[in-house]
Design a protein around this motif. Structure first.
Motif, PDB file in Angstrom:
ATOM      1  N   UNK A 110      49.255  67.036 -26.169  1.00 14.42           N
ATOM      2  CA  UNK A 110      48.623  67.801 -25.091  1.00 14.42           C
ATOM      3  C   UNK A 110      47.962  66.936 -24.015  1.00 14.42           C
ATOM      4  N   UNK A 111      47.518  65.746 -24.364  1.00 17.96           N
ATOM      5  CA  UNK A 111      46.936  64.835 -23.363  1.00 17.96           C
ATOM      6  C   UNK A 111      47.900  64.543 -22.222  1.00 17.96           C
ATOM      7  N   UNK A 112      49.192  64.680 -22.518  1.00 18.06           N
ATOM      8  CA  UNK A 112      50.231  64.250 -21.591  1.00 18.06           C
ATOM      9  C   UNK A 112      51.116  65.407 -21.133  1.00 18.06           C
ATOM     10  N   UNK A 113      50.635  66.625 -21.311  1.00 15.92           N
ATOM     11  CA  UNK A 113      51.414  67.792 -20.898  1.00 15.92           C
ATOM     12  C   UNK A 113      52.546  68.099 -21.853  1.00 15.92           C
ATOM     13  N   UNK A 114      52.425  67.639 -23.084  1.00 15.27           N
ATOM     14  CA  UNK A 114      53.467  67.879 -24.082  1.00 15.27           C
ATOM     15  C   UNK A 114      53.060  68.938 -25.083  1.00 15.27           C
ATOM     16  N   UNK A 115      54.055  69.624 -25.627  1.00 14.12           N
ATOM     17  CA  UNK A 115      53.812  70.604 -26.685  1.00 14.12           C
ATOM     18  C   UNK A 115      54.876  70.433 -27.762  1.00 14.12           C
ATOM     19  N   UNK A 116      54.470  70.654 -28.983  1.00  9.71           N
ATOM     20  CA  UNK A 116      55.386  70.634 -30.113  1.00  9.71           C
ATOM     21  C   UNK A 116      55.831  72.064 -30.361  1.00  9.71           C
ATOM     22  N   UNK A 117      57.109  72.341 -30.102  1.00 12.70           N
ATOM     23  CA  UNK A 117      57.638  73.690 -30.313  1.00 12.70           C
ATOM     24  C   UNK A 117      57.939  73.943 -31.789  1.00 12.70           C
ATOM     25  N   UNK A 118      58.522  72.938 -32.447  1.00 16.13           N
ATOM     26  CA  UNK A 118      58.885  73.083 -33.869  1.00 16.13           C
ATOM     27  C   UNK A 118      58.812  71.729 -34.537  1.00 16.13           C
ATOM     28  N   UNK A 119      58.458  71.751 -35.815  1.00 17.80           N
ATOM     29  CA  UNK A 119      58.466  70.557 -36.653  1.00 17.80           C
ATOM     30  C   UNK A 119      59.078  70.973 -37.977  1.00 17.80           C
TER      31      UNK A 119
END
Length: 101
Positions: free
Chosen positions: A40-49
């Motif tokens: 999230x610091x970098x505008x990222x999101x984890x959709x699935x793991x």
């Protein structure tokens, strides 16, 4: 980590195939927990793991709002320190830029 073409809307959709170092699956999974929390610091999101049922492998579906976000994630000092701390036990990751079809 290598990446390919730019997605037309400026957003990046990535699939990461994470191979845990032999004998270090638990340490690798803890590392991934910590590194993925930095997205999230970098505008990222984890959709699935997801985890493989027969190997110490994970698959992540990750989105970034921009290529700049991915690039800043890759040089995040906290991410680099975590990787350095893990040393030879660090996972190996192949990243593929994808698009919905």
């Amino acid at each position: 980590m290598a990446y390919g073409r730019r997605v037309t809307d400026g957003k990046l959709l990535l699939v990461a195939i994470v191979e845990m170092a032999e004998g270090h699956a638990e340490a690798g999974q803890r590392y991934e927990d910590e590194v993925l929390a930095l997205l999230p610091r970098h505008g990222g999101t984890l959709d699935r793991r997801m985890r493989a049922t027969d190997a110490p492998t994970e698959v992540h579906v990750i989105r970034f709002a921009s290529r700049a976000g991915l690039e800043s994630f890759m040089v995040d000092p906290d991410r680099l320190a975590l990787r350095d701390k893990l040393g030879d036990a660090a996972p190996t990751t192949r990243v593929i830029e994808v698009r919905d079809v």
